[in-house]
Design a protein around this motif. Structure first.
Motif, PDB file in Angstrom:
ATOM      1  N   UNK B 701       1.281  -1.159  -0.164  1.00 27.95           N
ATOM      2  CA  UNK B 701      -0.210  -0.241  -0.369  1.00 27.95           C
ATOM      3  C   UNK B 701       0.527   1.460  -0.360  1.00 27.95           C
ATOM      4  N   UNK B 702       0.435   1.788  -0.801  1.00 30.20           N
ATOM      5  CA  UNK B 702       1.435   3.319  -1.135  1.00 30.20           C
ATOM      6  C   UNK B 702       0.465   4.566  -0.377  1.00 30.20           C
ATOM      7  N   UNK B 703       1.534   5.522   0.398  1.00 23.67           N
ATOM      8  CA  UNK B 703       0.510   6.474  -0.506  1.00 23.67           C
ATOM      9  C   UNK B 703      -0.183   7.741  -1.489  1.00 23.67           C
ATOM     10  N   UNK B 704      -0.257   8.703  -1.839  1.00 23.48           N
ATOM     11  CA  UNK B 704      -0.111   8.788  -2.848  1.00 23.48           C
ATOM     12  C   UNK B 704       0.078   9.817  -4.103  1.00 23.48           C
ATOM     13  N   UNK B 705       1.712  10.186  -2.420  1.00 21.18           N
ATOM     14  CA  UNK B 705       3.151  10.187  -3.001  1.00 21.18           C
ATOM     15  C   UNK B 705       3.550   9.327  -3.130  1.00 21.18           C
ATOM     16  N   UNK B 706       3.946   7.630  -3.815  1.00 21.59           N
ATOM     17  CA  UNK B 706       4.144   7.249  -4.131  1.00 21.59           C
ATOM     18  C   UNK B 706       4.937   6.700  -2.827  1.00 21.59           C
ATOM     19  N   UNK B 707       4.994   6.233  -1.661  1.00 19.00           N
ATOM     20  CA  UNK B 707       5.171   5.948  -0.442  1.00 19.00           C
ATOM     21  C   UNK B 707       4.980   5.236   0.319  1.00 19.00           C
ATOM     22  N   UNK B 708       5.706   4.208   0.683  1.00 17.11           N
ATOM     23  CA  UNK B 708       5.351   2.870   1.427  1.00 17.11           C
ATOM     24  C   UNK B 708       4.401   3.395   2.757  1.00 17.11           C
ATOM     25  N   UNK B 709       2.811   2.774   3.106  1.00 19.42           N
ATOM     26  CA  UNK B 709       2.050   2.968   3.759  1.00 19.42           C
ATOM     27  C   UNK B 709       2.145   1.795   5.007  1.00 19.42           C
ATOM     28  N   UNK B 710       2.409   0.928   4.338  1.00 20.91           N
ATOM     29  CA  UNK B 710       1.913  -0.330   4.481  1.00 20.91           C
ATOM     30  C   UNK B 710       1.654  -1.942   3.760  1.00 20.91           C
ATOM     31  N   UNK B 711       1.855  -3.093   4.367  1.00 21.50           N
ATOM     32  CA  UNK B 711       2.111  -3.923   4.053  1.00 21.50           C
ATOM     33  C   UNK B 711       1.340  -5.115   4.388  1.00 21.50           C
ATOM     34  N   UNK B 712       1.336  -6.375   3.944  1.00 21.19           N
ATOM     35  CA  UNK B 712       0.503  -7.598   4.976  1.00 21.19           C
ATOM     36  C   UNK B 712      -0.455  -8.543   3.358  1.00 21.19           C
ATOM     37  N   UNK B 713      -0.288  -9.580   4.025  1.00 20.62           N
ATOM     38  CA  UNK B 713      -0.727 -10.511   2.884  1.00 20.62           C
ATOM     39  C   UNK B 713      -2.686 -10.532   3.072  1.00 20.62           C
ATOM     40  N   UNK B 714      -2.711 -10.748   1.615  1.00 24.19           N
ATOM     41  CA  UNK B 714      -4.130 -10.541   1.940  1.00 24.19           C
ATOM     42  C   UNK B 714      -4.669 -11.715   1.012  1.00 24.19           C
ATOM     43  N   UNK B 715      -5.995 -12.528   1.696  1.00 22.26           N
ATOM     44  CA  UNK B 715      -6.147 -13.658   1.096  1.00 22.26           C
ATOM     45  C   UNK B 715      -7.629 -13.338   0.436  1.00 22.26           C
ATOM     46  N   UNK B 716      -7.892 -13.715  -0.780  1.00 16.48           N
ATOM     47  CA  UNK B 716      -9.180 -13.819  -0.829  1.00 16.48           C
ATOM     48  C   UNK B 716     -10.254 -14.692  -0.729  1.00 16.48           C
ATOM     49  N   UNK B 717     -11.036 -14.450   0.288  1.00 15.38           N
ATOM     50  CA  UNK B 717     -11.941 -15.847   0.715  1.00 15.38           C
ATOM     51  C   UNK B 717     -13.628 -16.249  -0.146  1.00 15.38           C
ATOM     52  N   UNK B 718     -13.731 -15.108  -1.483  1.00 11.04           N
ATOM     53  CA  UNK B 718     -14.541 -15.583  -2.360  1.00 11.04           C
ATOM     54  C   UNK B 718     -14.205 -14.294  -3.647  1.00 11.04           C
ATOM     55  N   UNK B 719     -15.505 -14.280  -4.026  1.00 11.43           N
ATOM     56  CA  UNK B 719     -15.087 -13.511  -5.664  1.00 11.43           C
ATOM     57  C   UNK B 719     -14.776 -12.394  -4.591  1.00 11.43           C
ATOM     58  N   UNK B 720     -16.123 -12.070  -3.250  1.00 15.17           N
ATOM     59  CA  UNK B 720     -16.085 -10.739  -3.266  1.00 15.17           C
ATOM     60  C   UNK B 720     -15.992 -10.266  -1.418  1.00 15.17           C
ATOM     61  N   UNK B 721     -15.293 -11.156  -1.446  1.00 21.73           N
ATOM     62  CA  UNK B 721     -14.436 -11.106   0.073  1.00 21.73           C
ATOM     63  C   UNK B 721     -13.409 -11.150   0.419  1.00 21.73           C
ATOM     64  N   UNK B 722     -12.780  -9.857   0.809  1.00 25.93           N
ATOM     65  CA  UNK B 722     -11.056 -10.794   1.197  1.00 25.93           C
ATOM     66  C   UNK B 722     -10.486 -10.254   2.429  1.00 25.93           C
ATOM     67  N   UNK B 723      -9.688 -11.284   2.850  1.00 25.64           N
ATOM     68  CA  UNK B 723      -9.204 -10.622   4.007  1.00 25.64           C
ATOM     69  C   UNK B 723      -8.108 -10.386   4.660  1.00 25.64           C
ATOM     70  N   UNK B 724      -7.965  -8.525   4.560  1.00 25.56           N
ATOM     71  CA  UNK B 724      -7.004  -7.878   4.565  1.00 25.56           C
ATOM     72  C   UNK B 724      -6.035  -7.714   6.079  1.00 25.56           C
TER      73      UNK B 724
END
Lengths: 99, 994, 175
Positions: B701-724
């Motif tokens: 995840x970046x800020x609009x300024x292009x600098x790194x803000x955060x990271x993490x593993x994100x799972x897709x549980x279904x087509x409409x559902x993400x566990x961030x």
């Protein structure tokens, strides 16, 4: 500590429930790639830093969690009006002349 | 009975003696006394030594404005307080007090030598005296100033008292329980409004307590007071005594400090000493009254010289005569009443010295009836007496010429320089003041807040006008509250109306240069100092204030501001309004730090969050570290292990078999809705469209300024559902950022965000045996289709779970999420099941080492808000085909693509030593100082797996410097280190495939 | 009676309630009625308003946000899933995210006024709000003039309880 009127809750509540969120009415460009470096710089960094009426954003973070807009006088710290996100900048001249 | 106490007189309880100690000697006072009134009853005027000159000082006032009578009070171990005003401290059994600023004793103080060196300590002495030689500053001047400066002794122990805080919301707050405030409350209470009336004194009444002979509404003042307070209580008005309004802030937000226990003989256990009230009032009435001004003349600070109104207070409220033969020095009618009351109580008034030529005949007649000599058109030019006034030097003044002096013997001198409204709270609101030439004082003018100012606080004098004004203020307040009320007639008989004039220094026949005519008693500022400041070029009153320190004492200019202004204006040959007043700052009176801190100290100083597994960590000897608001297990030492040994063991055990780690603090956000994938594509750098349900991906995840803000593993549980998942410290920030975009930029998207950080407890298992351990406990997972970077909803150890297969160690790894209430059960089940594998709990330090061996970054440690994905070597996480995502446009900004940006690299020292995190890096250690620093070490650990230390660093152009040697100058020598890849361990990722 | 569980003379009583199913519902206002039908529960449109039926409760927390309480979550989740195609929404189980305190007693408003900056006394009986207690976001339900429920995020609970313990001791002194 200021009192802030949340336009969603329609209640005037202590500032501690709110978080400041920067200047208002700076829309993210629909297509950033179409912007020149200078235009993009202005979007990112250039702010009005007004002395007097300032349009700014707040979030009712410990309440309804909505972002909203406010016009506040940076000299007196007085809120002139708050309004919902997406609404256009209110015309304050009418209000001011009435005072 | 004390020598100066009048039996049966005043509001003290004559049947309740209270003994206390002052400077080691036991005195008797009465319940209801202050330390000052009790000492005065015993004939003690000398209560302290002054700040700069160590001059003997007595009490000047009878209230919170007292500048002189500052004492140390002790209420037991840890309960010593310096600079308590003797005029405010109520007597209680066993109270121990002492005078300050004296050595060896109050009556003989070595420091008084400063008084002889008066010329050295004039205005600005601080800036002049200690200027040269320069080398003297550190060794001579500063230690001298430090030891000499300051009032009283600081407490040396932790304050064992409790302090409390409370919010209060009300329709009307009335500050000041004198006649104006009470009148306001009477009419407001009838309207049904919620009314709060506060007063800093132990009882309501204000000036009425000092003037019992006045008749109000047909009743003696104190009877009217009782009736009125009863009426207010019955009407539900909240009456708060011992409560000082210390500050008045935006939108009628007023801070009140309530003193709860200092006056009690035996405070209840657990009772807070003070409570800070944070009041929000729709309307405020300021009815704070007026403060009497001292007169400025040589020797006006001698013990026994006090304000006339205060002497009247000591007499009528405490039954104490301040002297047997006091003289009165005044330019205002009010002092005559003090003289009359004292004369009627048995003191012999030596004389009334009035600077005015013309005095109201009824006053001179009343004086004559009592046999009091009135000396009109006179000035005072000096006083005598070492520790107590013995006489005052008085001269006639005719056409500005000062005539021959006479000495008038007296044992007290009651002065009145007129009255000035208490403007402090009003000034806090930035309300403007207007100069009133008639009364020579500033009055409140334009208001910025919804407030009324009533009574003496806006320059009115006499109980009749003040009561009427209080009624009007109350009516105005309730009208502003859209309520209606009725006027109330409060007729006054025996009123004590009066007027006066105003002075700079009193005229004198002696050398003005030698006069010690004090303006600010507490800071030892004289009229001469103020004139010197003007002569030396100070033009603004703010500069005069700072150069002389006039008005900067703890009384915030209550005594000194107007006199100081008059003198400065005179010296500048300007009118006072052109010179202006300095700013009164909160708090109105000195306020303890404890009251400001309230509950926020000790265990509740700040929020500490704990996970569901925290009790296990605590029981198993974890050493904790704070991470964001959380406390996390840092490492789990075995007996005899230090941190280094414990962390090395935890790392080895994890790489050798299996380690278990409490990852519950990771932020979790559920992203749900038909547009979830579109939202993810816009927020994160990575592409999400093709991520299949049941799979996960590292998200950046970046800020609009292009600098790194955060990271993490994100799972897709279904087509409409993400566990961030987010970083521990980033959870709230990331959700806020996502909500911001969703609510304000893309409100059309059908997607919703819910924080589930605390819904889930998360346990990480890592190591070659992690799979073998876990497999038998899991139901509902198809292991043939559950490779690295998968996610499934299943059950683990019989608990509903979201199981992630991922790794932050480079080993086979899993993160098991179960509903938080089951977190501890899951943990203990895994520990139990892990016994055959020698499962090893590890803490955040081992987690950091294991991830660093693999070159996985920690956002906020290896990045600092100016690091782009390219800088961090994370270009691979960018979905280059995506038309847009937050921060994308910035990645092509000129300064982002420029050469020479600091880039994340690995570092290995040539001598195998461990680098210090934060150490600066240079290319050439032999360059002249200051060296050009090209980067710094971001992470550095001993690696048990590799057998040597490893480090990460950001270095200018680092990615193009692979293999180069850089230098890290340290206090004990320059280290050499070679730039490497950030992946130190298992670079091909073989271990993940096990 | 030494076995008495509660001191009913105490100025406040603080109890942890047993966990129940708690869900966060997010849905656009134009689909509110569809979800209300599916869940068998009125979804009030005004922030702070509550509805209850069949042991289920809803509290409107934001223009598109409702907090739902129920004895069981599964039925609600299934019912909502059935209308998802026509009325897209998010219904997320957060039963374990917060722990609920039951606060009552004659001084309960004073207890809340120690750390809640908003005028809790102005919250009408039968309404609720999300607000802040010291530094913790909490949800308050006013069930009676002197009866509240407070949902506190699990990890914030020790801090909140510590503060409340200080306030309780203070209130007991009567000062």
């Amino acid at each position: 500590m200021l009192l802030i009127h949340c336009p969603y809750c329609d209640e005037t509540l202590p500032e501690l429930e709110f978080a400041y969120a920067g200047e208002a009415h700076i829309a993210r460009p629909v297509d950033p790639s179409a912007l020149s470096d200078e235009e993009w710089r202005d979007f990112l960094f250039i702010r009005t830093n007004a002395r007097g009426t300032h349009f700014e954003r707040w979030r009712h973070i410990h309440g309804c969690a909505r972002f909203f807009n406010a016009a506040r006088d940076t000299v007196t710290d007085r809120f002139l009006v708050t309004y919902k996100a997406g609404e256009s900048r209110p015309d304050l001249t009418v209000k001011e002349s009435a005072e | 009975m004390s020598r100066y106490r009048i039996p049966g007189h005043g509001r003290v309880d004559h049947g309740a003696p209270v003994s206390f100690i002052f400077d080691g000697k036991t005195y008797q006072g009465l319940r209801g006394d202050t330390v000052a009134s009790a000492l005065l009853a015993n004939g003690v005027h000398l209560m302290g030594r002054s700040f700069k000159y160590h001059r003997p000082r007595g009490t000047v006032t009878a209230g919170s404005e007292e500048p002189n009578a500052l004492i140390g009070t002790s209420r037991g171990p840890g309960r010593f307080e310096p600079n308590t005003r003797a005029t405010v401290q109520e007597l209680r059994k066993g109270l121990v007090t002492e005078s300050q600023n004296k050595w060896p004793r109050l009556s003989f103080d070595i420091g008084a030598i400063n008084d002889r060196a008066y010329m050295l300590f004039s205005a600005g002495f601080y800036y002049k005296t200690f200027m040269w030689p320069k080398s003297f500053w550190d060794k001579v001047y500063e230690p001298f100033i430090r030891s000499a400066a300051g009032l009283g002794k600081s407490p040396t122990e932790n304050d064992p008292d409790r302090y409390a805080a409370r919010y209060l919301h009300t329709d009307l707050l009335i500050v000041g329980g004198g006649p104006a405030g009470i009148a306001s409350a009477l009419v407001a209470a009838k309207s049904g409004a919620r009314v709060v009336l506060v007063d800093e004194n132990p009882e309501m009444g204000g000036a009425l307590l000092s003037d019992p002979s006045v008749m109000i509404d047909g009743a003696p003042a104190w009877e009217w007071l009782d009736t009125s307070l009863t009426e207010l209580r019955a009407a539900g008005v909240r009456l708060m005594t011992r409560t000082t309004a210390i500050g008045y802030y935006h939108q009628n937000f007023v801070g009140l400090c309530e003193r709860l226990t200092d006056h009690l003989d035996t405070p209840p256990a657990d009772a807070p000493r003070e409570r800070m009230w944070r009041v929000r009032a729709d309307q405020v009435v300021l009815a704070q009254g007026a403060l009497e001004k001292p007169l400025v003349f040589d020797g006006n600070d001698r013990p026994g010289v006090m304000l006339a109104g205060s002497a009247q207070t000591y007499l009528n409220r405490y039954g104490v005569r301040v002297g047997d033969n006091p003289a009165v020095l005044t330019c205002h009618d009010s002092a005559y009443h003090a003289a009359f009351d004292l004369a009627d109580a048995g003191s012999r008034i030596a004389a009334i010295i009035d600077t005015r030529r013309d005095v109201r005949p009824d006053l001179t007649d009343a004086a004559a009836q009592r046999g009091i000599r009135v000396m009109q058109g006179h000035t005072a030019t000096g006083t005598k007496g070492r520790l107590r006034i013995k006489s005052v030097r008085v001269n006639p003044v005719q056409d500005d010429a000062v005539g021959k002096p006479v000495e008038i013997a007296c044992d007290a001198l009651l002065m009145s320089g007129g009255w000035t409204p208490s403007l402090h709270l009003f000034s806090h609101t930035k309300g403007s003041l207007a100069w009133d030439a008639d009364s020579n004082t500033f009055l409140p003018d334009r208001r910025t807040e919804a407030c009324q100012i009533a009574g003496a606080g806006r320059g009115l004098w006499g109980f009749g006008p003040v009561l009427e004004d209080g009624v009007n203020a109350g009516l105005a307040a309730i009208e502003a509250l859209s309520r209606s009320g009725n006027p109330r007639d409060l007729p006054v008989q025996n009123d004590r109306l009066g007027t006066g004039v105003s002075h700079t220094e009193l005229p004198t026949d002696l050398s003005a240069g030698k006069a010690k005519a004090f303006v600010d008693f507490q800071n030892d500022v004289t009229a001469k100092d103020l004139r010197l400041a003007v002569r030396e070029g100070m033009r603004s009153i703010e500069h005069v204030k700072r150069y002389t320190t006039n008005g900067m004492a703890t009384d915030q200019g209550k005594m000194s501001n107007i006199n100081g202004l008059m003198i400065a204006a005179d010296a500048l040959a300007k009118q006072p309004p052109q010179v202006g007043l300095t700013t009164f700052r909160p708090p109105y009176t000195p306020t303890s730090f404890g009251a400001f801190a309230g509950y926020l100290r000790g265990q509740t100083f700040q929020l500490t969050r704990t996970t569901p597994i925290d009790p296990w960590a605590e029981a198993n000897g974890a050493v904790f570290e704070p991470v964001a608001q959380w406390r996390r297990g840092w490492y789990f030492p075995k007996p005899g292990e230090d941190m280094h040994a414990a962390v090395a063991r935890e790392c080895r055990a994890t790489r050798a078999s299996v380690g278990i780690f409490d990852a519950s603090t990771l932020g979790k956000i559920e992203v749900a809705g038909p547009d979830a994938v579109e939202f993810m594509n816009r927020m994160y750098t990575n592409p999400w469209t093709k991520l299949a349900p049941g799979r996960c991906r590292y998200g950046l995840l970046l800020g609009e300024d292009g600098f790194i803000r955060d990271d993490g593993v994100i799972g897709r549980l279904s087509s409409d559902l993400f566990h961030v998942t987010t970083t521990t410290g980033g959870a709230a920030r990331v959700l806020n950022m996502m909500e911001d975009y969703l609510q304000t930029e893309w409100p059309d998207l059908n997607v919703w965000l819910t924080s589930t950080t605390e819904q889930w407890a998360t346990v990480a298992l890592n190591g070659p045996n992690a799979l073998a351990l876990l497999k038998p406990l899991v139901e509902g997972v198809d292991w043939d289709d559950f490779p690295h970077m998968s996610v499934a909803e299943c059950s683990v150890a019989g608990l509903p779970a979201r199981l992630f297969r991922l790794s932050f160690t480079g080993e086979v790894g899993f993160e098991v999420n179960v509903p938080a209430r089951h977190g501890l059960a899951l943990w203990t089940a895994l520990i139990e099941a892990g016994k055959p594998y020698d499962i090893c709990p590890y803490g955040t330090e081992a987690m950091h080492v294991l991830r660093a061996e693999k070159g996985y970054i920690i956002v906020g440690q290896d990045t600092d808000g100016t690091v782009t994905p390219q800088d961090a070597g994370l270009d691979w996480a960018i979905g280059k085909a995506k038309p847009d995502f937050v921060g994308k446009r910035s990645l092509s900004r000129p300064d982002i693509v420029a050469k020479g940006r600091k880039q994340l690299v690995g570092l290995l020292t040539e001598d195998g030593s461990k680098l210090e995190e934060g150490a600066q890096i240079v290319l050439d250690p032999n360059q002249p100082l200051p060296m050009k620093m090209v980067g710094h070490v971001t992470s550095s650990y001993d690696s048990a797996a590799l057998g040597h230390p490893i480090a990460m660093a950001v270095i200018e152009g680092g990615h193009d410097r692979m293999g180069e040697v850089v230098h890290i100058p340290m206090p004990d020598g320059v280290r050499r280190a070679r730039i490497t890849s950030t992946v130190f361990y298992d670079p091909t990722g073989e271990r993940l495939k096990a | 009676m030494t076995t008495q569980k509660h001191d009913f003379a105490a100025p406040v009583q603080i109890e942890e309630l047993a966990p129940a199913a708690r869900l966060s519902l997010r849905v656009r206002p134009d689909h509110r009625a569809v979800l209300a039908d599916a869940l068998g529960l009125d979804l009030p449109a005004r922030i702070g308003d509550r509805a209850a039926s069949d042991g289920r409760e809803a509290l409107c927390l934001g223009p598109d946000e409702w907090l739902i309480l129920a004895p069981e979550a599964a039925d609600l989740i299934a019912a909502a899933a059935a209308v998802y195609p026509t009325a897209p929404h998010s219904l997320t189980e957060i039963s374990d995210r917060e722990i609920t305190l039951h606060l009552s007693g004659p001084s309960v408003l004073d207890l809340l006024a120690t750390c809640c900056p908003r005028d809790v006394g102005a919250l009408a009986v039968g309404r609720g709000c999300r607000t802040v207690f010291d530094s913790a976001t909490v949800t308050l339900w006013r069930d009676g003039p002197a009866v509240f429920r407070m949902d506190v995020w699990r990890s914030f609970l020790p801090h909140v309880r510590n503060l409340m313990a200080l306030a309780e001791a203070e209130l007991a002194t009567g000062l």
